[in-house]
Each structure stands twice: as C-alpha cells, then as structure tokens.
Motif scaffolding. Structure first.
Motif, PDB file in Angstrom:
ATOM      1  N   TYR A  58       0.863  -1.172   0.000  1.00 62.79           N
ATOM      2  CA  TYR A  58       0.000   0.000   0.000  1.00 62.79           C
ATOM      3  C   TYR A  58       0.903   1.225   0.000  1.00 62.79           C
ATOM      4  O   TYR A  58       1.953   1.228   0.650  1.00 62.79           O
ATOM      5  CB  TYR A  58      -0.886   0.029   1.237  1.00 62.79           C
ATOM      6  CG  TYR A  58      -1.834  -1.146   1.368  1.00 62.79           C
ATOM      7  CD1 TYR A  58      -2.057  -1.751   2.603  1.00 62.79           C
ATOM      8  CD2 TYR A  58      -2.524  -1.651   0.272  1.00 62.79           C
ATOM      9  CE1 TYR A  58      -2.925  -2.812   2.743  1.00 62.79           C
ATOM     10  CE2 TYR A  58      -3.391  -2.718   0.398  1.00 62.79           C
ATOM     11  CZ  TYR A  58      -3.590  -3.298   1.634  1.00 62.79           C
ATOM     12  OH  TYR A  58      -4.451  -4.356   1.769  1.00 62.79           O
ATOM     13  N   PHE A  97       1.373   5.651   0.103  1.00 62.83           N
ATOM     14  CA  PHE A  97       0.806   6.873   0.646  1.00 62.83           C
ATOM     15  C   PHE A  97       1.694   8.067   0.280  1.00 62.83           C
ATOM     16  O   PHE A  97       2.907   7.919   0.103  1.00 62.83           O
ATOM     17  CB  PHE A  97       0.750   6.812   2.185  1.00 62.83           C
ATOM     18  CG  PHE A  97      -0.001   5.635   2.730  1.00 62.83           C
ATOM     19  CD1 PHE A  97       0.593   4.381   2.803  1.00 62.83           C
ATOM     20  CD2 PHE A  97      -1.295   5.774   3.192  1.00 62.83           C
ATOM     21  CE1 PHE A  97      -0.093   3.282   3.313  1.00 62.83           C
ATOM     22  CE2 PHE A  97      -1.993   4.690   3.712  1.00 62.83           C
ATOM     23  CZ  PHE A  97      -1.382   3.444   3.761  1.00 62.83           C
ATOM     24  N   TYR A 102       2.250  11.873   2.102  1.00 56.36           N
ATOM     25  CA  TYR A 102       1.951  12.791   3.191  1.00 56.36           C
ATOM     26  C   TYR A 102       2.596  14.143   2.890  1.00 56.36           C
ATOM     27  O   TYR A 102       3.633  14.212   2.227  1.00 56.36           O
ATOM     28  CB  TYR A 102       2.515  12.280   4.523  1.00 56.36           C
ATOM     29  CG  TYR A 102       1.692  11.211   5.199  1.00 56.36           C
ATOM     30  CD1 TYR A 102       1.801   9.878   4.811  1.00 56.36           C
ATOM     31  CD2 TYR A 102       0.824  11.538   6.232  1.00 56.36           C
ATOM     32  CE1 TYR A 102       1.046   8.898   5.444  1.00 56.36           C
ATOM     33  CE2 TYR A 102       0.071  10.556   6.880  1.00 56.36           C
ATOM     34  CZ  TYR A 102       0.190   9.246   6.474  1.00 56.36           C
ATOM     35  OH  TYR A 102      -0.548   8.280   7.112  1.00 56.36           O
ATOM     36  N   LEU A 132      -2.132  13.365   5.643  1.00 53.48           N
ATOM     37  CA  LEU A 132      -2.293  12.473   4.509  1.00 53.48           C
ATOM     38  C   LEU A 132      -2.829  13.234   3.298  1.00 53.48           C
ATOM     39  O   LEU A 132      -3.823  13.940   3.377  1.00 53.48           O
ATOM     40  CB  LEU A 132      -3.268  11.349   4.868  1.00 53.48           C
ATOM     41  CG  LEU A 132      -3.510  10.328   3.771  1.00 53.48           C
ATOM     42  CD1 LEU A 132      -2.245   9.486   3.551  1.00 53.48           C
ATOM     43  CD2 LEU A 132      -4.676   9.420   4.131  1.00 53.48           C
ATOM     44  N   LYS A 168      -3.781   8.019  -0.842  1.00 56.27           N
ATOM     45  CA  LYS A 168      -3.292   6.664  -0.627  1.00 56.27           C
ATOM     46  C   LYS A 168      -3.750   5.758  -1.755  1.00 56.27           C
ATOM     47  O   LYS A 168      -4.806   5.978  -2.363  1.00 56.27           O
ATOM     48  CB  LYS A 168      -3.772   6.113   0.719  1.00 56.27           C
ATOM     49  CG  LYS A 168      -5.290   6.019   0.841  1.00 56.27           C
ATOM     50  CD  LYS A 168      -5.692   5.560   2.241  1.00 56.27           C
ATOM     51  CE  LYS A 168      -7.218   5.526   2.371  1.00 56.27           C
ATOM     52  NZ  LYS A 168      -7.648   5.180   3.749  1.00 56.27           N
ATOM     53  N   LEU A 186      -4.496   1.747  -2.344  1.00 52.30           N
ATOM     54  CA  LEU A 186      -4.653   0.439  -1.716  1.00 52.30           C
ATOM     55  C   LEU A 186      -4.838  -0.646  -2.769  1.00 52.30           C
ATOM     56  O   LEU A 186      -4.217  -1.706  -2.719  1.00 52.30           O
ATOM     57  CB  LEU A 186      -5.846   0.453  -0.754  1.00 52.30           C
ATOM     58  CG  LEU A 186      -5.831   1.563   0.309  1.00 52.30           C
ATOM     59  CD1 LEU A 186      -7.075   1.483   1.172  1.00 52.30           C
ATOM     60  CD2 LEU A 186      -4.582   1.477   1.163  1.00 52.30           C
ATOM     61  N   ILE A 190       3.582   0.511   3.028  1.00 52.00           N
ATOM     62  CA  ILE A 190       3.373  -0.527   4.024  1.00 52.00           C
ATOM     63  C   ILE A 190       2.996  -1.812   3.316  1.00 52.00           C
ATOM     64  O   ILE A 190       2.243  -1.797   2.339  1.00 52.00           O
ATOM     65  CB  ILE A 190       2.300  -0.124   5.050  1.00 52.00           C
ATOM     66  CG1 ILE A 190       2.199  -1.169   6.162  1.00 52.00           C
ATOM     67  CG2 ILE A 190       0.957   0.098   4.388  1.00 52.00           C
ATOM     68  CD1 ILE A 190       1.359  -0.712   7.332  1.00 52.00           C
ATOM     69  N   PRO A 232       1.033  -5.225   3.201  1.00 51.46           N
ATOM     70  CA  PRO A 232      -0.144  -5.816   3.825  1.00 51.46           C
ATOM     71  C   PRO A 232       0.232  -6.900   4.833  1.00 51.46           C
ATOM     72  O   PRO A 232       1.111  -7.719   4.570  1.00 51.46           O
ATOM     73  CB  PRO A 232      -0.911  -6.406   2.644  1.00 51.46           C
ATOM     74  CG  PRO A 232      -0.509  -5.570   1.485  1.00 51.46           C
ATOM     75  CD  PRO A 232       0.940  -5.219   1.735  1.00 51.46           C
ATOM     76  N   GLY A 233      -0.393  -6.823   5.987  1.00 49.45           N
ATOM     77  CA  GLY A 233      -0.123  -7.818   7.017  1.00 49.45           C
ATOM     78  C   GLY A 233       0.970  -7.411   7.983  1.00 49.45           C
ATOM     79  O   GLY A 233       1.236  -8.127   8.946  1.00 49.45           O
ATOM     80  N   SER A 245       2.669  -6.052  11.037  1.00 47.05           N
ATOM     81  CA  SER A 245       2.183  -5.825  12.385  1.00 47.05           C
ATOM     82  C   SER A 245       2.279  -4.356  12.771  1.00 47.05           C
ATOM     83  O   SER A 245       3.282  -3.705  12.521  1.00 47.05           O
ATOM     84  CB  SER A 245       3.024  -6.665  13.356  1.00 47.05           C
ATOM     85  OG  SER A 245       2.716  -6.329  14.691  1.00 47.05           O
ATOM     86  N   SER A 300       0.738  -1.716  11.646  1.00 46.76           N
ATOM     87  CA  SER A 300       0.497  -0.700  10.600  1.00 46.76           C
ATOM     88  C   SER A 300       1.687   0.218  10.421  1.00 46.76           C
ATOM     89  O   SER A 300       1.537   1.416  10.218  1.00 46.76           O
ATOM     90  CB  SER A 300      -0.753   0.128  10.936  1.00 46.76           C
ATOM     91  OG  SER A 300      -1.889  -0.689  10.991  1.00 46.76           O
ATOM     92  N   ARG A 301       2.892  -0.336  10.490  1.00 45.42           N
ATOM     93  CA  ARG A 301       4.084   0.496  10.432  1.00 45.42           C
ATOM     94  C   ARG A 301       4.410   0.933   9.016  1.00 45.42           C
ATOM     95  O   ARG A 301       4.574   0.114   8.121  1.00 45.42           O
ATOM     96  CB  ARG A 301       5.273  -0.262  11.018  1.00 45.42           C
ATOM     97  CG  ARG A 301       5.182  -0.479  12.521  1.00 45.42           C
ATOM     98  CD  ARG A 301       6.251  -1.429  12.988  1.00 45.42           C
ATOM     99  NE  ARG A 301       6.019  -2.773  12.497  1.00 45.42           N
ATOM    100  CZ  ARG A 301       6.948  -3.688  12.386  1.00 45.42           C
ATOM    101  NH1 ARG A 301       8.198  -3.399  12.702  1.00 45.42           N
ATOM    102  NH2 ARG A 301       6.671  -4.890  11.956  1.00 45.42           N
ATOM    103  N   LEU A 302       4.524   2.260   8.862  1.00 43.37           N
ATOM    104  CA  LEU A 302       4.888   2.833   7.575  1.00 43.37           C
ATOM    105  C   LEU A 302       6.402   2.936   7.446  1.00 43.37           C
ATOM    106  O   LEU A 302       7.100   3.196   8.422  1.00 43.37           O
ATOM    107  CB  LEU A 302       4.290   4.231   7.435  1.00 43.37           C
ATOM    108  CG  LEU A 302       2.769   4.334   7.300  1.00 43.37           C
ATOM    109  CD1 LEU A 302       2.333   5.782   7.455  1.00 43.37           C
ATOM    110  CD2 LEU A 302       2.312   3.793   5.955  1.00 43.37           C
ATOM    111  N   PHE A 332       8.923   5.407   5.465  1.00 45.88           N
ATOM    112  CA  PHE A 332       8.898   6.689   4.782  1.00 45.88           C
ATOM    113  C   PHE A 332      10.118   6.869   3.899  1.00 45.88           C
ATOM    114  O   PHE A 332      11.211   6.384   4.195  1.00 45.88           O
ATOM    115  CB  PHE A 332       8.868   7.837   5.799  1.00 45.88           C
ATOM    116  CG  PHE A 332       7.537   8.015   6.474  1.00 45.88           C
ATOM    117  CD1 PHE A 332       7.252   7.344   7.653  1.00 45.88           C
ATOM    118  CD2 PHE A 332       6.582   8.855   5.944  1.00 45.88           C
ATOM    119  CE1 PHE A 332       6.022   7.511   8.291  1.00 45.88           C
ATOM    120  CE2 PHE A 332       5.354   9.033   6.565  1.00 45.88           C
ATOM    121  CZ  PHE A 332       5.074   8.363   7.737  1.00 45.88           C
TER     122      PHE A 332
END
Lengths: 113, 115
Positions: free
Chosen positions: B32, B34, B36, B46, B49, B51, B94, B96-97, B99, B101-103, B105
C-alpha cells in the motif's frame, strides 16, 4: 477537537539528562507511534504500540523507552540524553487497521548539548 | 523488507506551473502506498493513498498520484501549483499484514513554489 497533542514543543537538554515526551490523542485510536525526523532521512520509527499496555520496537529504538499505561497516552523517555538524539520527534496515532491514515502531532524539537 | 526512494530532495517551481514529485519503492510483494505533506512547523497530513483498484488516485488540494507496478513507482503530480503548496512531501509504503500498521517513509522532497 485536539487530535494528537505533544508536550513539550521545544526542549534543550544537557548530555546525560533524562526527560519524557508526552503524546496524547483524543480519537480513541488503538495504535500509537513515535518517530524521529532528521534532515535527509525522512521519518524513522522509534517505538510503537498496538494497544493499551503494549509496546514494540521500531527501526531505531536504542536509547529510548516507551510506555502506554492509558489508551490515550504514549510516553517516550530518554534515560541519558546524547547529542545524537537531537531531532524533531513526532507522535502519531491510527485506528487498528493498516489502511487507515496516521494522524500526527505537531512535533517536539529536542536539542541535546 | 520494503524501502522507499524519493528521487529529488528539492524541487523548485514557479507558481501555476505543473509539478511531479517522484517516488520509487522496492518490495517483492504488493504494498500500500501513501503520500503525506508536512507544512512548516507542523506534523504530517495524509494527501492520498493507494490500496488497490484504479491506478490513478486523487487526493486533497488538487494532487493526484499514479501507481505503476511495472516501474514500482508512485509519483505525485499537480497540474498547477500555488504558493501555499510549499511544503515537504513524503512518500510512504506498508506491506499488507505488517504488524502495527508500520509505515516506511522516504527521505522527503521539499517543494518550493516561487512567485
């Protein structure tokens, strides 16, 4: 509607001193994060939490500790500050879903002399 | 592990000119993506994004980005910039999956719009 609030906004420390940065969110978010921002390096994750009472290490955790005793608060501690920890620190929070955006505070500028 | 590279650290443009901020990512799996924006002395907000679905994503303030899987890119564009668009822009990814939701950058691109 405060969102994510960071305290303090500025601080100057001497090497070896300790301090705690406070992050508070009023959106009932499950996840909270602490980042540091340094020129040319983007944001790097220090520690994060996926819920009250939980914490986990991020990309650059050394020299920092965190606690999440209440869902709305996430504390970042520096036990013995070093000049290398001079940075801008950002707190963020999000719902417990990877596709939800992170909401950021306005940052804390920390200088270690 | 995934990584993000923003190809330009600084982009100066004149007001009303078009702009493109470039972002490439590396990942062996789908991600995914993004964008910012950070205005001076503020936190990140934001912009948009990606997805899944349409590869052209529209965001706030007239910005859009196009996901290109074959080139592993997610470049940000605006057809006509304003002085108020002056800010630092961050691309993030990020898997998918992941743990928590750590981005991850990118390094950031400083966009400066001149009159």
């Amino acid at each position: 509607n405060a969102g994510v609030t960071q305290t303090p906004k500025f601080r100057v420390l001497k090497t070896g001193q300790s301090m705690t940065l406070l992050c508070a969110q009023d959106m009932n978010h499950e996840y909270m994060y602490w980042y540091r921002q340094d020129p040319g390096m983007g944001l790097r994750l220090i520690h994060y939490s996926v819920g009250e009472g939980t914490t986990a290490k991020g990309e650059v955790p050394d020299g920092y500790n965190v606690s999440r005793l209440k869902k709305q608060n996430f504390l970042l501690g520096l036990e013995s500050a070093a000049p290398s920890q001079t940075s801008v620190y950002f707190c963020a929070s999000s719902w417990g879903d990877r596709v939800q955006p992170q909401h950021f505070g306005d940052g804390t500028r920390l200088s270690i002399l | 592990a995934q990584s993000v590279t923003q190809l330009d650290s600084q982009v100066p443009v004149f007001e009303e000119a078009p702009v493109e901020l470039r972002c490439n990512y590396s990942s062996s799996v789908s991600v995914y993506l993004f964008w910012y924006v950070q205005y001076p002395n503020q936190g990140l907000q934001l912009l948009l994004k990606y997805l899944s679905g349409s590869t052209l994503v529209k965001g706030i303030n007239g910005f859009e980005a196009e996901f290109n899987k074959s080139q592993t890119s997610f470049h940000l564009r605006k057809p006509s910039v304003h002085i108020s668009d002056t800010a630092e822009y961050f691309c993030a990814v990020i898997k998918p999956g992941t743990s928590g939701s750590r981005l991850t950058f990118g390094e950031g691109t400083q966009l400066t719009v001149n009159p």
